[in-house]
Design an enzyme around this catalytic site. Structure first.
Site, short mmCIF file in Angstrom:
data_model
loop_
_atom_site.label_atom_id
_atom_site.label_comp_id
_atom_site.label_asym_id
_atom_site.label_seq_id
_atom_site.Cartn_x
_atom_site.Cartn_y
_atom_site.Cartn_z
N HIS A 1 -8.42 0.31 -3.64
CA HIS A 1 -9.25 0.05 -2.45
C HIS A 1 -10.04 1.31 -2.14
CE1 HIS A 1 -9.30 -0.95 2.16
NE2 HIS A 1 -10.50 -0.96 1.63
N MET B 1 -10.74 -6.83 5.96
CA MET B 1 -9.91 -5.85 6.65
C MET B 1 -9.46 -6.41 8.00
SD MET B 1 -9.56 -3.22 4.71
CE MET B 1 -8.69 -2.19 5.89
N SER C 1 0.86 -1.19 0.00
CA SER C 1 0.00 0.00 0.00
C SER C 1 0.89 1.24 0.00
CB SER C 1 -0.88 0.01 1.25
OG SER C 1 -1.35 1.33 1.49
N MET D 1 -12.36 3.39 -0.07
CA MET D 1 -13.00 3.58 1.24
C MET D 1 -13.80 4.87 1.13
SD MET D 1 -9.78 2.33 3.49
CE MET D 1 -8.68 2.50 2.10
N HIS E 1 -1.23 -1.35 -4.15
CA HIS E 1 -2.53 -1.14 -3.49
C HIS E 1 -2.69 0.35 -3.23
CE1 HIS E 1 -5.80 -2.47 -0.68
NE2 HIS E 1 -5.42 -1.41 0.04
N ASP F 1 -5.83 -6.89 4.70
CA ASP F 1 -5.27 -5.55 4.63
C ASP F 1 -5.31 -4.94 6.03
OD1 ASP F 1 -4.57 -2.96 4.01
OD2 ASP F 1 -6.36 -2.52 2.80
N ASP G 1 -5.06 3.27 -1.69
CA ASP G 1 -6.15 3.51 -0.74
C ASP G 1 -6.81 4.85 -1.04
OD1 ASP G 1 -5.99 1.20 1.06
OD2 ASP G 1 -3.98 1.97 1.52
N MET H 1 -9.61 7.37 0.02
CA MET H 1 -10.44 7.68 1.20
C MET H 1 -11.08 9.05 1.02
SD MET H 1 -7.88 6.55 4.26
CE MET H 1 -6.92 5.04 4.20
O1 LIG Z 1 -6.69 0.27 3.73
C1 LIG Z 1 -5.82 0.49 4.53
C2 LIG Z 1 -6.07 1.29 5.75
O2 LIG Z 1 -7.41 1.65 5.79
C3 LIG Z 1 -4.52 -0.13 4.28
O3 LIG Z 1 -4.30 -0.48 2.94
C4 LIG Z 1 -3.29 0.43 4.97
O4 LIG Z 1 -2.61 1.33 4.17
C5 LIG Z 1 -2.37 -0.69 5.34
O5 LIG Z 1 -1.32 -0.15 6.06
P1 LIG Z 1 -0.53 -1.02 7.15
O6 LIG Z 1 -1.56 -1.46 8.17
O7 LIG Z 1 0.05 -2.19 6.41
O8 LIG Z 1 0.49 -0.08 7.68
CO LIG Z 2 -6.23 -0.68 1.84
#
Ligand SMILES: O=C(CO)[C@@H](O)[C@H](O)COP(=O)(O)O
Ligand SMILES: [Co+2]
Length: 225
Positions: free
Chosen positions: A72, A143, A16, A74, A39, A181, A41, A43
Site C-alpha cells: 500500500h 480507505m 498490516s 501512501m 499488507h 483498510d 504500508d 509512507m
Molecule cells: O494504511 C493504513 C493506515 O494509513 C493501514 O493499513 C493501517 O495500518 C491499518 O491499521 P488499523 O487501522 O487496522 O490499526
Molecule cells: Co494500509
C-alpha cells in the site's frame, strides 16, 4: 451490464505490519502465517504525515516470508515508484488515486511487471469519476480512515462508497477485489462485509492481540459465520 449474479469472493484477511514490532519484522511475519497476504504500508511523509519504509526494507521482507505481499503506497509520485515495487515480486501494488498522474498507464505498467494493480481512495474521494477505469484494476482499496496511522476509528461514512463499488464491480463480473483498510476489528468488519467489501486489512486488531494468528481466525470466523 452483466445480468447474472456473480458468486461472492472468499473473504481475505491482510494484516498490516504497521503495528508490528519494526525491530523484529521477520519474527512478526511468522506470527501471521494464516493470513492471506501481508499488507505493507509505505509512507513518505509527503502524501501522508508519517514515514515508514521504502524499497530496501520491502525487498528484505519479500525474502523473509512466503506470504503474498500487498503493498500500500501512501507516497507522492507513485507513477515513478510503484513499478519498482512490482519488480520486487510483490503480489499486488496499490497506488493512491489522489497521487497518481496517469492511473490507467500506471495500472498497465504494474501488470506488465506481473503484479496485480490496485488503486486506493481516501475517505473523501468519490468513486464515480473512476468507475470507467475499474476494469484496469485487480483491486480497489477504499480507505476507512484517513491514511497515515494505525489505530484510528473506522469511518462509517465510507459504507455507501463500498456499496457503490460493489454494484460497479458486480456489473463487471465480480472479479475485482474490494479492499477496506483502517479501523477493521471484530466490531466493524461485518458492517464492511455487508456493504460489499471482501478483503480486509487489519493492523492493530491483529498485532495488539497476544496471538495474531488467533485474531485472524476470529475475524475470519465472523465473516464465515
Ligand atoms: O494504511 C493504513 C493506515 O494509513 C493501514 O493499513 C493501517 O495500518 C491499518 O491499521 P488499523 O487501522 O487496522 O490499526
Ligand atoms: Co494500509
Amino acid at each position: 451490464m452483466n445480468t447474472s449474479t456473480p458468486s461472492p469472493r472468499t473473504p481475505c484477511i491482510h494484516p498490516s505490519i504497521l503495528n508490528a514490532d519494526f525491530a523484529n519484522l521477520a519474527r512478526e511475519l511468522s506470527r501471521i502465517s494464516t493470513a492471506d497476504a501481508v499488507h505493507v504500508d509505505v509512507m513518505d511523509n509527503h502524501f501522508v504525515p508519517n514515514l515508514t519504509m521504502g524499497l530496501p526494507v520491502v525487498e528484505s521482507l519479500r525474502k523473509a516470508t512466503d506470504l503474498p505481499m500487498d503493498i500500500h503506497l501512501m507516497i507522492e509520485d507513485p507513477d515513478q515508484w510503484a513499478p519498482q515495487y512490482a519488480e520486487l515480486g510483490c503480489e499486488s501494488v496499490t497506488f493512491h488515486a489522489e497521487a497518481a498522474k496517469a492511473p490507467v498507464r500506471l495500472a498497465r505498467e504494474l501488470h506488465a511487471r506481473g503484479t496485480k494493480a490496485a488503486m486506493a481512495l481516501k475517505p473523501a474521494t468519490g468513486i464515480d469519476q473512476y468507475l470507467d477505469m475499474l476494469g484496469e484494476l485487480d483491486m480497489v482499496l477504499l480507505m476507512t480512515v484517513e491514511p497515515g496511522f494505525g489505530g484510528q476509528a473506522f469511518l462509517d461514512l465510507v459504507l455507501p462508497k463500498i456499496r457503490r463499488a460493489r454494484r460497479a464491480v458486480d456489473d463487471l463480473g465480480g472479479e475485482i477485489a474490494i479492499q477496506i483498510d483502517g479501523g477493521v476489528n471484530a466490531e466493524t468488519i461485518l458492517r464492511a462485509a455487508e456493504a460489499g467489501a471482501d478483503t480486509f486489512v487489519a493492523g492493530s486488531a491483529v498485532y495488539s492481540a497476544e496471538d495474531p494468528d488467533a485474531a485472524i481466525a476470529d475475524l475470519r470466523g465472523l465473516l464465515t459465520g
